[in-house]
Write an enzyme that holds these catalytic residues in place. Sequence first.
Site, PDB file in Angstrom:
ATOM      1  N   HIS A 181       0.743  -1.090  -0.283  1.00  0.00           N
ATOM      2  CA  HIS A 181       0.328   0.174  -0.087  1.00  0.00           C
ATOM      3  C   HIS A 181       0.790   1.734   0.041  1.00  0.00           C
ATOM      4  CE1 HIS A 181      -3.678   2.593   1.705  1.00  0.00           C
ATOM      5  NE2 HIS A 181      -4.442   1.778   0.597  1.00  0.00           N
ATOM      6  N   HIS A 225      -1.749   2.245  12.863  1.00  0.00           N
ATOM      7  CA  HIS A 225      -1.187   1.497  11.679  1.00  0.00           C
ATOM      8  C   HIS A 225      -1.896  -0.105  11.914  1.00  0.00           C
ATOM      9  CE1 HIS A 225       0.565   0.575   8.085  1.00  0.00           C
ATOM     10  NE2 HIS A 225       1.997   0.470   8.473  1.00  0.00           N
ATOM     11  N   MET A 269     -11.092   3.072  15.854  1.00  0.00           N
ATOM     12  CA  MET A 269     -10.384   2.748  15.745  1.00  0.00           C
ATOM     13  C   MET A 269     -11.074   2.312  14.142  1.00  0.00           C
ATOM     14  SD  MET A 269      -7.623   2.728  16.702  1.00  0.00           S
ATOM     15  CE  MET A 269      -8.036   4.467  16.972  1.00  0.00           C
ATOM     16  N   GLY A 270     -10.568   2.480  12.994  1.00  0.00           N
ATOM     17  CA  GLY A 270     -11.032   1.777  11.603  1.00  0.00           C
ATOM     18  C   GLY A 270     -11.488   2.835  10.289  1.00  0.00           C
ATOM     19  N   PHE A 271     -11.170   4.388  11.136  1.00  0.00           N
ATOM     20  CA  PHE A 271     -11.630   5.715  10.525  1.00  0.00           C
ATOM     21  C   PHE A 271     -10.743   6.484  10.564  1.00  0.00           C
ATOM     22  CE2 PHE A 271     -16.670   4.500  10.018  1.00  0.00           C
ATOM     23  CZ  PHE A 271     -16.922   3.838  11.351  1.00  0.00           C
ATOM     24  N   HIS A 275      -7.967   8.259   6.484  1.00  0.00           N
ATOM     25  CA  HIS A 275      -6.727   7.746   6.267  1.00  0.00           C
ATOM     26  C   HIS A 275      -5.877   9.296   6.255  1.00  0.00           C
ATOM     27  CE1 HIS A 275      -3.936   5.603   3.710  1.00  0.00           C
ATOM     28  NE2 HIS A 275      -4.727   4.940   4.140  1.00  0.00           N
ATOM     29  N   ARG A 305      -9.802  -1.236  -0.512  1.00  0.00           N
ATOM     30  CA  ARG A 305     -10.041  -2.351  -0.175  1.00  0.00           C
ATOM     31  C   ARG A 305     -11.322  -2.738   0.803  1.00  0.00           C
ATOM     32  NH1 ARG A 305      -4.395  -1.436   2.628  1.00  0.00           N
ATOM     33  NH2 ARG A 305      -5.915   0.794   2.525  1.00  0.00           N
ATOM     34  N   ASP A 346      -9.151  -1.275   7.969  1.00  0.00           N
ATOM     35  CA  ASP A 346      -8.951  -2.433   8.982  1.00  0.00           C
ATOM     36  C   ASP A 346     -10.220  -2.216   9.468  1.00  0.00           C
ATOM     37  OD1 ASP A 346      -5.269  -0.854   9.685  1.00  0.00           O
ATOM     38  OD2 ASP A 346      -6.178  -2.557   9.105  1.00  0.00           O
ATOM     39  N   ARG A 368      18.728  10.964   5.213  1.00  0.00           N
ATOM     40  CA  ARG A 368      18.712  11.963   6.542  1.00  0.00           C
ATOM     41  C   ARG A 368      18.356  12.947   5.789  1.00  0.00           C
ATOM     42  NH1 ARG A 368      20.180  15.115  10.087  1.00  0.00           N
ATOM     43  NH2 ARG A 368      22.418  15.347  11.029  1.00  0.00           N
TER      44      ARG A 368
HETATM   45  C1  SDX Z   1      -3.680   2.020   8.053  1.00  0.00           C
HETATM   46  O1  SDX Z   1      -0.885   4.715   5.434  1.00  0.00           O
HETATM   47  C2  SDX Z   1      -1.612   3.480   5.046  1.00  0.00           C
HETATM   48  O2  SDX Z   1      -2.129   2.682   3.636  1.00  0.00           O
HETATM   49  C3  SDX Z   1      -2.019   2.453   6.264  1.00  0.00           C
HETATM   50  C4  SDX Z   1      -2.606   1.760   6.007  1.00  0.00           C
HETATM   51  C5  SDX Z   1      -1.946   0.351   4.940  1.00  0.00           C
HETATM   52  O3  SDX Z   1      -2.759  -0.641   4.117  1.00  0.00           O
HETATM   53  O4  SDX Z   1      -0.906  -0.132   5.246  1.00  0.00           O
HETATM   54  O5  SDX Z   1      -3.928   1.859   4.834  1.00  0.00           O
HETATM   55  C6  SDX Z   1      -3.501   0.565   7.006  1.00  0.00           C
HETATM   56  O6  SDX Z   1      -3.138   1.915   8.881  1.00  0.00           O
HETATM   57  C7  SDX Z   1      -5.195   2.536   8.608  1.00  0.00           C
HETATM   58  C8  SDX Z   1      -5.407   2.823   8.823  1.00  0.00           C
HETATM   59  C9  SDX Z   1      -5.578   2.689   9.940  1.00  0.00           C
HETATM   60  N1  SDX Z   1      -5.672   3.456  11.626  1.00  0.00           N
HETATM   61  C10 SDX Z   1      -6.813   3.660  12.475  1.00  0.00           C
HETATM   62  O7  SDX Z   1      -7.785   3.389  12.550  1.00  0.00           O
HETATM   63  C11 SDX Z   1      -6.548   4.944  13.691  1.00  0.00           C
HETATM   64  C12 SDX Z   1      -7.564   5.590  13.428  1.00  0.00           C
HETATM   65  N2  SDX Z   1      -7.360   6.230  12.497  1.00  0.00           N
HETATM   66  C13 SDX Z   1      -6.540   7.810  12.559  1.00  0.00           C
HETATM   67  O8  SDX Z   1      -6.228   7.830  13.856  1.00  0.00           O
HETATM   68  C14 SDX Z   1      -6.463   8.740  12.114  1.00  0.00           C
HETATM   69  O9  SDX Z   1      -7.500   8.771  10.977  1.00  0.00           O
HETATM   70  C15 SDX Z   1      -4.764   8.192  10.539  1.00  0.00           C
HETATM   71  C16 SDX Z   1      -3.647   8.481  12.002  1.00  0.00           C
HETATM   72  C17 SDX Z   1      -5.024   6.947  10.546  1.00  0.00           C
HETATM   73  C18 SDX Z   1      -4.497   9.276   9.999  1.00  0.00           C
HETATM   74  O10 SDX Z   1      -4.438  11.025  10.461  1.00  0.00           O
HETATM   75  P1  SDX Z   1      -3.707  11.809   9.966  1.00  0.00           P
HETATM   76  O11 SDX Z   1      -3.595  12.271   8.486  1.00  0.00           O
HETATM   77  O12 SDX Z   1      -2.562  12.133  10.915  1.00  0.00           O
HETATM   78  O13 SDX Z   1      -4.829  13.044  10.824  1.00  0.00           O
HETATM   79  P2  SDX Z   1      -5.791  13.478  11.581  1.00  0.00           P
HETATM   80  O14 SDX Z   1      -5.247  13.245  13.169  1.00  0.00           O
HETATM   81  O15 SDX Z   1      -5.079  14.729  11.405  1.00  0.00           O
HETATM   82  O16 SDX Z   1      -6.837  13.829  11.627  1.00  0.00           O
HETATM   83  C19 SDX Z   1      -7.872  15.227  11.077  1.00  0.00           C
HETATM   84  C20 SDX Z   1      -9.220  15.415  11.570  1.00  0.00           C
HETATM   85  C21 SDX Z   1      -8.954  15.467  13.703  1.00  0.00           C
HETATM   86  O17 SDX Z   1      -9.907  16.340  14.498  1.00  0.00           O
HETATM   87  P3  SDX Z   1      -9.166  17.903  14.442  1.00  0.00           P
HETATM   88  O18 SDX Z   1      -8.204  17.078  15.597  1.00  0.00           O
HETATM   89  O19 SDX Z   1      -8.404  18.555  13.211  1.00  0.00           O
HETATM   90  O20 SDX Z   1     -10.675  18.404  15.084  1.00  0.00           O
HETATM   91  O21 SDX Z   1      -9.357  13.553  11.514  1.00  0.00           O
HETATM   92  C22 SDX Z   1     -10.351  12.951  13.550  1.00  0.00           C
HETATM   93  C23 SDX Z   1      -9.087  14.377  14.149  1.00  0.00           C
HETATM   94  O22 SDX Z   1      -8.422  14.116  15.719  1.00  0.00           O
HETATM   95  N3  SDX Z   1      -9.913  11.951  13.359  1.00  0.00           N
HETATM   96  C24 SDX Z   1     -10.372  11.309  13.752  1.00  0.00           C
HETATM   97  C25 SDX Z   1     -10.262  10.056  13.470  1.00  0.00           C
HETATM   98  N4  SDX Z   1      -8.981   9.863  12.752  1.00  0.00           N
HETATM   99  C26 SDX Z   1      -9.495  11.079  12.407  1.00  0.00           C
HETATM  100  N5  SDX Z   1     -11.025  11.511  14.538  1.00  0.00           N
HETATM  101  C27 SDX Z   1     -11.467   9.901  15.761  1.00  0.00           C
HETATM  102  N6  SDX Z   1     -11.241   8.709  14.806  1.00  0.00           N
HETATM  103  C28 SDX Z   1     -10.987   9.029  14.269  1.00  0.00           C
HETATM  104  N7  SDX Z   1     -10.694   7.269  13.981  1.00  0.00           N
END
Ligand code: SDX
Length: 376
Positions: free
Chosen positions: A187, A222, A257-259, A261, A271, A312, A356
């Site tokens: 990915h 992740h 969790m699961g939301f 990206h 996917r 996920d 680096r």
């Molecule tokens: C994978 O990179 C890849 O390709 C990964 C993957 C792969 O195949 O390898 O696709 C697999 O890791 C998928 C992601 C799995 N992780 C989760 O589901 C964990 C929950 N998701 C989040 O932690 C988050 O969405 C990330 C880490 C995935 C992405 O985070 P970003 O890009 O750093 O986004 P952000 O933290 O800046 O969030 C932007 C806003 C924020 O709100 P504000 O603080 O600006 O008000 O969206 C909110 C966040 O709080 N937000 C969420 C949220 N994800 C983002 N709020 C609630 N629940 C969530 N899951």
Amino acid sequence: MSSQQYSPGLENVIAATSSICTLDLERHVIVLRGYNLVELATKTTYEDVAYLTLYGHLPNRREYMEFTSRLREYRDIPKEVVEILEKMSRDSHPLLMMKAAVATLAAYDPELEDNSLEANFRKAERIIAKLATVTAAAYNIPNGRGYIRPKNDLPHTSNLFYMITGREPNDLEARIFEQSFTMYIEHELAVSTFAARVVASSMTDMYGAVISALAALKGPLHGRANEMAAKMIIEISSPENAEKYIQRILDRRERVMGFGHRVYRRGIDPRAEKCREMLKELSDAKGSNYYEIVERVVEIMQAKKNLYPNVDFYIGPLYHLLGIPIELYTPIFAASRIAGWTAHIAEQQANNRLFRPRARYEGPRDLKFIPLDERE
Ligand code: SDX
């Protein structure tokens, strides 16, 4: 150094060139060596896609037969790896055991220090074959089931299913497990893959770079999200409970969790769409309400946070319906993604430039030194 060079989390920064994978947001396609990953996952075997990921082309019949037979030959693991896993504490997460197992496997690979492309490909095949066996052993051994040897008369994913559950999958389970497993294979520069490339750029050995990828995958932002998403769906237990459960998480300003990206900000993970269909099919076949719960949570997260589910979110409940232990969901992610990780490590080392970067310093400057006995 000018400030525009700095992007937190390297968001939108091109950190490497690669011919392996790209997330084409305009066309909503995950491109793997020129093919549509989701189409590959639904039309062919994990071994076929792993060969493509590593070598850059789909194998002809001879290449395919030789590759799959090498993988079967490599599946078993040295008894020393089993002994290390037997000595580790019973409550170690399987991912910790996998890191220990990979470090031990390194000691038994005669080509460990040879970073040539050919040797890296040979090591990649051995690690791909063995990591599936290690995944199952990392659960079976601490849970008193002992080391369950791989069966060489089963395809890669059905053998993994067998080693984990102790039984061979039926046709529906085999298809769904293999297709969802292959969805994880590669990915682009996910944090675990990027970690592997950064570590590989020092020209260390492939096993060390794989261990760094495993460490990154264990994080809840992740790979660990699939395990935590499954626990959430199980705890919600019915669609009617979803709203209150999700609101409690959001009120604590925690992540669901699961939301979300980093890349798929304005659309669903391709996917996830396919895994959603598979979850419906399996939920119906097993008479489960998981699909209804999942659909309700998606509606709520769209309404409250305008966030889409990622792969996920669906994999967790899917694997629970397949009878796979929850603590193995992220290890299974690793057992699939190892093909992508090793392909990136080989690509990095074949045309390497040490990573680096610089840091934008925000600390103090020009402080006067005070000897220890003069300090307050
Ligand atoms: C994978 O990179 C890849 O390709 C990964 C993957 C792969 O195949 O390898 O696709 C697999 O890791 C998928 C992601 C799995 N992780 C989760 O589901 C964990 C929950 N998701 C989040 O932690 C988050 O969405 C990330 C880490 C995935 C992405 O985070 P970003 O890009 O750093 O986004 P952000 O933290 O800046 O969030 C932007 C806003 C924020 O709100 P504000 O603080 O600006 O008000 O969206 C909110 C966040 O709080 N937000 C969420 C949220 N994800 C983002 N709020 C609630 N629940 C969530 N899951």
